[in-house]
Design a protein around this motif. Structure first.
Motif, mmCIF file in Angstrom:
data_model
loop_
_atom_site.group_PDB
_atom_site.id
_atom_site.type_symbol
_atom_site.label_atom_id
_atom_site.label_comp_id
_atom_site.label_asym_id
_atom_site.label_seq_id
_atom_site.Cartn_x
_atom_site.Cartn_y
_atom_site.Cartn_z
ATOM 1 N N ALA A 3 12.705 -31.444 25.429
ATOM 2 C CA ALA A 3 12.241 -30.378 24.473
ATOM 3 C C ALA A 3 12.022 -29.142 25.203
ATOM 4 O O ALA A 3 12.640 -28.158 24.805
ATOM 5 N N ASP A 4 11.265 -29.413 26.174
ATOM 6 C CA ASP A 4 11.135 -27.979 27.032
ATOM 7 C C ASP A 4 12.344 -27.206 27.723
ATOM 8 O O ASP A 4 12.359 -26.013 27.390
ATOM 9 N N GLU A 5 13.265 -28.043 27.978
ATOM 10 C CA GLU A 5 14.495 -27.623 28.390
ATOM 11 C C GLU A 5 15.293 -26.742 27.184
ATOM 12 O O GLU A 5 15.934 -25.627 27.179
ATOM 13 N N LEU A 6 15.447 -27.563 25.933
ATOM 14 C CA LEU A 6 16.046 -26.448 24.742
ATOM 15 C C LEU A 6 15.275 -25.557 24.336
ATOM 16 O O LEU A 6 15.721 -24.724 23.841
ATOM 17 N N LEU A 7 13.902 -25.518 24.426
ATOM 18 C CA LEU A 7 13.003 -24.418 23.905
ATOM 19 C C LEU A 7 13.482 -23.349 24.898
ATOM 20 O O LEU A 7 13.491 -22.258 24.500
ATOM 21 N N GLY A 8 13.694 -23.235 26.036
ATOM 22 C CA GLY A 8 14.306 -22.421 27.155
ATOM 23 C C GLY A 8 15.543 -21.771 26.656
ATOM 24 O O GLY A 8 15.786 -20.691 26.932
ATOM 25 N N ARG A 9 16.361 -22.802 26.208
ATOM 26 C CA ARG A 9 17.756 -22.326 25.770
ATOM 27 C C ARG A 9 17.656 -21.493 24.473
ATOM 28 O O ARG A 9 18.481 -20.746 24.300
ATOM 29 N N PHE A 10 16.640 -22.215 23.581
ATOM 30 C CA PHE A 10 16.825 -21.556 22.133
ATOM 31 C C PHE A 10 15.452 -21.026 21.630
ATOM 32 O O PHE A 10 14.952 -21.903 20.951
ATOM 33 N N PRO A 11 15.149 -19.913 22.210
ATOM 34 C CA PRO A 11 13.683 -19.776 22.034
ATOM 35 C C PRO A 11 13.455 -18.863 20.397
ATOM 36 O O PRO A 11 12.391 -18.633 20.130
ATOM 37 N N MET A 12 14.584 -18.689 19.928
ATOM 38 C CA MET A 12 14.531 -17.878 18.647
ATOM 39 C C MET A 12 13.961 -18.998 17.722
ATOM 40 O O MET A 12 14.384 -20.166 17.456
ATOM 41 N N PRO A 13 13.164 -18.280 16.361
ATOM 42 C CA PRO A 13 12.748 -19.161 15.219
ATOM 43 C C PRO A 13 14.110 -19.874 14.747
ATOM 44 O O PRO A 13 15.030 -19.204 14.210
ATOM 45 N N ALA A 14 14.000 -21.363 14.453
ATOM 46 C CA ALA A 14 14.990 -21.969 13.842
ATOM 47 C C ALA A 14 14.421 -23.254 13.238
ATOM 48 O O ALA A 14 13.304 -23.534 13.753
#
Length: 251
Positions: free
Chosen positions: A53-64
């Protein structure tokens, strides 16, 4: 499908399954779709669902909106729990706060059954991966058609190494997110399959958050495809439109 919502959708796949297999869930999405598979690149560098989850939040920080299927549901919910603002709403399909059965959680897979499968994966990963994919359609009300559609994906072989298949089973064995799912701070929709033999429906669980809705899709097995996926579309659209009642299957 989404009643005017055109923001991005992050789709997180599950154990041993390419996110492309879930295209029936997102092929009508009007905005950008970002499919994420739990592949070797992602899993090798992470030691837990929260790490993914943390890795993906780093990749995709935009609201979604984040949509997680099966094990991907835990990833999406863990990302939402970080409260970074990246996850505006969560949709889980065939998901679970805990995969294996335990005291207070009878909906999980029985421990003995899980351990037998896990030993099989270590002994013969390709065979047991195939067995899992067949379980995903077991009970589907249109199982013959689902089996035809599954053939293509079976021919592709596992999308992840044997070592990471085993690692993913460790997460399924150990991760218990009931507290997290009960205290989530964003809206969530949990959709389950009436005929799912991998994850038994748990829509009556009283521990889910006040901002969540849960429901059972008639005739759906673990893999959401065909008409069952269309029913998921309807529930997702109503959820994102903020309807008080998502549809006849949720509460």
């Amino acid at each position: 499908m989404t009643a005017g919502y055109t923001g991005p959708l992050v789709v997180v796949g599950g154990w041993g399954v390419r996110s492309d297999m879930l295209s029936d869930l997102y092929d009508l999405w009007p905005g950008e779709v970002i499919p994420v598979s739990l592949d070797d690149e992602l899993m090798t560098g992470c030691d837990s669902v929260s790490g993914v989850a943390d890795e993906l939040l780093g990749r995709f920080p935009m609201p979604a909106v984040w949509l997680g299927w099966s094990l991907g549901s835990q990833v999406a919910m863990a990302a939402a729990a970080r409260r970074t603002g990246a996850v505006t709403a969560v949709i889980t399909v065939g998901g679970f706060p805990r995969f294996t059965e335990t005291i207070g959680w009878p909906s999980g897979m029985p421990q003995g059954e899980f351990e037998a499968f896990a030993k099989g994966v270590i002994r013969d990963p390709d065979r047991y991966w195939t067995h899992f994919l067949l379980l995903m359609i077991n009970g589907d009300w249109r199982e013959r058609l689902a089996r035809k559609r599954l053939r293509f994906w079976l021919e592709q072989g596992p999308p992840v190494s044997s070592a990471n298949l085993v690692k993913g089973l460790g997460w399924l064995r150990q991760e218990d997110h009931r507290s997290l799912w009960g205290n989530l701070g964003v809206p969530a929709l949990h959709l389950m399959g009436e005929k799912d033999v991998v994850v038994r429906p748990w829509s009556e669980w009283s521990g889910r958050s006040m901002q969540s809705r849960a429901g059972v899709i008639p005739g759906m097995a673990h893999w959401p495809t065909g008409e069952a996926a269309s029913d998921c579309h309807q529930a997702m659209a109503a959820f994102l439109a903020g309807a008080r009642e998502v549809d006849q299957w949720t509460s």
